[in-house]
Structures are given as structure tokens and as C-alpha cells.
Motif scaffolding. Structure first.
Motif, PDB file in Angstrom:
ATOM      1  N   ALA A   1      -1.679 -11.554 -12.538  1.00  0.00           N
ATOM      2  CA  ALA A   1      -3.082 -11.767 -12.188  1.00  0.00           C
ATOM      3  C   ALA A   1      -3.867 -10.508 -12.562  1.00  0.00           C
ATOM      4  O   ALA A   1      -3.508  -9.412 -12.134  1.00  0.00           O
ATOM      5  CB  ALA A   1      -3.225 -12.053 -10.697  1.00  0.00           C
ATOM      6  N   PRO A   2      -4.930 -10.644 -13.365  1.00  0.00           N
ATOM      7  CA  PRO A   2      -5.701  -9.466 -13.749  1.00  0.00           C
ATOM      8  C   PRO A   2      -6.662  -8.988 -12.652  1.00  0.00           C
ATOM      9  O   PRO A   2      -7.097  -7.843 -12.675  1.00  0.00           O
ATOM     10  CB  PRO A   2      -6.458  -9.922 -14.987  1.00  0.00           C
ATOM     11  CG  PRO A   2      -6.577 -11.399 -14.815  1.00  0.00           C
ATOM     12  CD  PRO A   2      -5.343 -11.834 -14.085  1.00  0.00           C
ATOM     13  N   VAL A   3      -6.989  -9.883 -11.729  1.00  0.00           N
ATOM     14  CA  VAL A   3      -7.934  -9.550 -10.657  1.00  0.00           C
ATOM     15  C   VAL A   3      -7.451 -10.130  -9.328  1.00  0.00           C
ATOM     16  O   VAL A   3      -6.655 -11.069  -9.310  1.00  0.00           O
ATOM     17  CB  VAL A   3      -9.366 -10.083 -10.952  1.00  0.00           C
ATOM     18  CG1 VAL A   3      -9.944  -9.440 -12.198  1.00  0.00           C
ATOM     19  CG2 VAL A   3      -9.375 -11.605 -11.090  1.00  0.00           C
ATOM     20  N   VAL A  55      -4.184 -14.205  -4.666  1.00  0.00           N
ATOM     21  CA  VAL A  55      -3.391 -13.296  -5.481  1.00  0.00           C
ATOM     22  C   VAL A  55      -4.063 -11.924  -5.478  1.00  0.00           C
ATOM     23  O   VAL A  55      -5.276 -11.822  -5.315  1.00  0.00           O
ATOM     24  CB  VAL A  55      -3.226 -13.781  -6.943  1.00  0.00           C
ATOM     25  CG1 VAL A  55      -2.363 -15.028  -7.019  1.00  0.00           C
ATOM     26  CG2 VAL A  55      -4.572 -14.013  -7.612  1.00  0.00           C
ATOM     27  N   HIS A  56      -3.256 -10.910  -5.657  1.00  0.00           N
ATOM     28  CA  HIS A  56      -3.767  -9.557  -5.856  1.00  0.00           C
ATOM     29  C   HIS A  56      -3.574  -9.205  -7.325  1.00  0.00           C
ATOM     30  O   HIS A  56      -2.675  -9.745  -7.981  1.00  0.00           O
ATOM     31  CB  HIS A  56      -3.002  -8.552  -4.986  1.00  0.00           C
ATOM     32  CG  HIS A  56      -3.292  -8.695  -3.538  1.00  0.00           C
ATOM     33  ND1 HIS A  56      -2.529  -9.473  -2.694  1.00  0.00           N
ATOM     34  CD2 HIS A  56      -4.291  -8.183  -2.787  1.00  0.00           C
ATOM     35  CE1 HIS A  56      -3.037  -9.434  -1.477  1.00  0.00           C
ATOM     36  NE2 HIS A  56      -4.106  -8.657  -1.503  1.00  0.00           N
ATOM     37  N   ALA A  57      -4.399  -8.299  -7.852  1.00  0.00           N
ATOM     38  CA  ALA A  57      -4.215  -7.843  -9.217  1.00  0.00           C
ATOM     39  C   ALA A  57      -2.798  -7.306  -9.355  1.00  0.00           C
ATOM     40  O   ALA A  57      -2.337  -6.519  -8.523  1.00  0.00           O
ATOM     41  CB  ALA A  57      -5.241  -6.769  -9.550  1.00  0.00           C
ATOM     42  N   GLY A  58      -2.082  -7.783 -10.355  1.00  0.00           N
ATOM     43  CA  GLY A  58      -0.708  -7.352 -10.578  1.00  0.00           C
ATOM     44  C   GLY A  58       0.336  -8.315 -10.051  1.00  0.00           C
ATOM     45  O   GLY A  58       1.513  -8.184 -10.369  1.00  0.00           O
ATOM     46  N   ASP A  59      -0.080  -9.313  -9.247  1.00  0.00           N
ATOM     47  CA  ASP A  59       0.867 -10.340  -8.774  1.00  0.00           C
ATOM     48  C   ASP A  59       1.228 -11.267  -9.935  1.00  0.00           C
ATOM     49  O   ASP A  59       0.431 -11.464 -10.857  1.00  0.00           O
ATOM     50  CB  ASP A  59       0.244 -11.199  -7.666  1.00  0.00           C
ATOM     51  CG  ASP A  59       0.137 -10.507  -6.333  1.00  0.00           C
ATOM     52  OD1 ASP A  59       0.634  -9.363  -6.193  1.00  0.00           O
ATOM     53  OD2 ASP A  59      -0.459 -11.109  -5.417  1.00  0.00           O
TER      54      ASP A  59
END
Length: 148
Positions: free
Chosen positions: A6-8, A138-142
Motif C-alpha cells: 500500500a503506497p498510502v 491499510v497503512h503505507a507499507g502493508d
């Protein structure tokens, strides 16, 4: 198998919820979309690779396997001509998955009358090759989805 992050930070909504027919109909490719958390944030690289295209509102990263992922920060944001976006990397840079690429503020995009929804698309992917879509927050990086 490529893991796309996820980017954001936000809530996954699926491409069909993107208020742009090019994305919602899957014309660009399969993937998903994220309704981003409001407030200043950072968009990160969804995969490790080279930044092949970098605009303030969108970027494409191509991995060593040749797979390219498009991240589009909001809809119709090209009209902002970069206002409200800060580039944290440069076209041609090699980035690691999770590395910051663009700083932006989805709330400011929305306040300007545009959708801040972020399509994340597997470019030129064949039908059925994108699986294990994340759902909910989602969190960025998930992990967002898998691409085989």
C-alpha cells in the motif's frame, strides 16, 4: 510472485469505486484503490525498482522482473500542476518498497473539489494475475495485493 505494498494509509475501496472510468473499468490494468487518510502524508514505493515516470500526482515504478506499478494520487490531480505535492525522489531513482516518493495532503485535494482516492494498478497485467487483495484499513507499507 510480486508483493505490492500500500503506497498510502487509508481504507481499500477497489477500482470500481474510483470516480474515473479509465480506472474503474480496469482499462489501465487490475489492482485496487485506497481512500486515503485525511491530513498530510507520504506516498511510498509499492515495490522495489526504478522510478520510470514521476509526476507530482502519479508515479510508475518498474521492478527488476519488468512489472510496473502505477500509483495515482487522487483523481484529476494532474490539473493541480504539482501544487500540494512535494517530490521526495527523482525519475530514474532506484527505490526500495516502502521508501517515500511523494509528500501530499489528501484533505487539501478533497477541499479543492477533487477525489483523493488513490488507484494502485498492475500495469499490463493479465486478467486473474492480481490476487490476495487487502480489505479494510491499510497503512503505507502493508501488503496490498500479490501479482504473479
Amino acid at each position: 510472485m510480486t508483493t505490492v505494498l500500500a503506497p498510502v494509509e487509508g481504507v481499500t475501496v477497489g477500482l470500481s469505486a474510483v470516480p474515473d472510468p479509465v480506472f474503474s473499468a480496469g482499462m489501465v490494468g487490475p489492482g485496487t484503490a485506497i481512500d486515503p487518510a485525511r491530513g498530510p502524508g507520504t506516498a511510498v514505493a509499492p515495490i522495489t525498482g526504478k522510478i520510470m515516470k514521476l509526476h507530482p500526482h502519479a508515479y510508475v515504478i518498474v521492478g527488476d522482473d519488468g512489472k510496473g506499478v502505477l500509483v495515482h494520487l487522487g483523481i484529476d490531480t494532474v490539473q493541480l500542476k504539482g501544487k500540494g505535492f512535494e517530490l521526495l525522489a527523482a525519475e530514474g531513482d532506484r527505490v526500495c518498497a516502502g521508501q517515500p516518493v511523494v509528500a501530499w495532503d489528501p484533505a487539501a485535494i478533497e477541499a479543492g473539489g477533487r477525489s483523493p482516492v488513490c488507484p494502485v494498478v498492475a500495469l499490463d497485467a493479465r486478467a486473474g494475475s492480481v490476487t490476495a487483495m487487502a480489505g479494510g484499513s491499510v497503512h503505507a507499507g502493508d501488503e496490498l495485493f500479490l501479482w504473479d
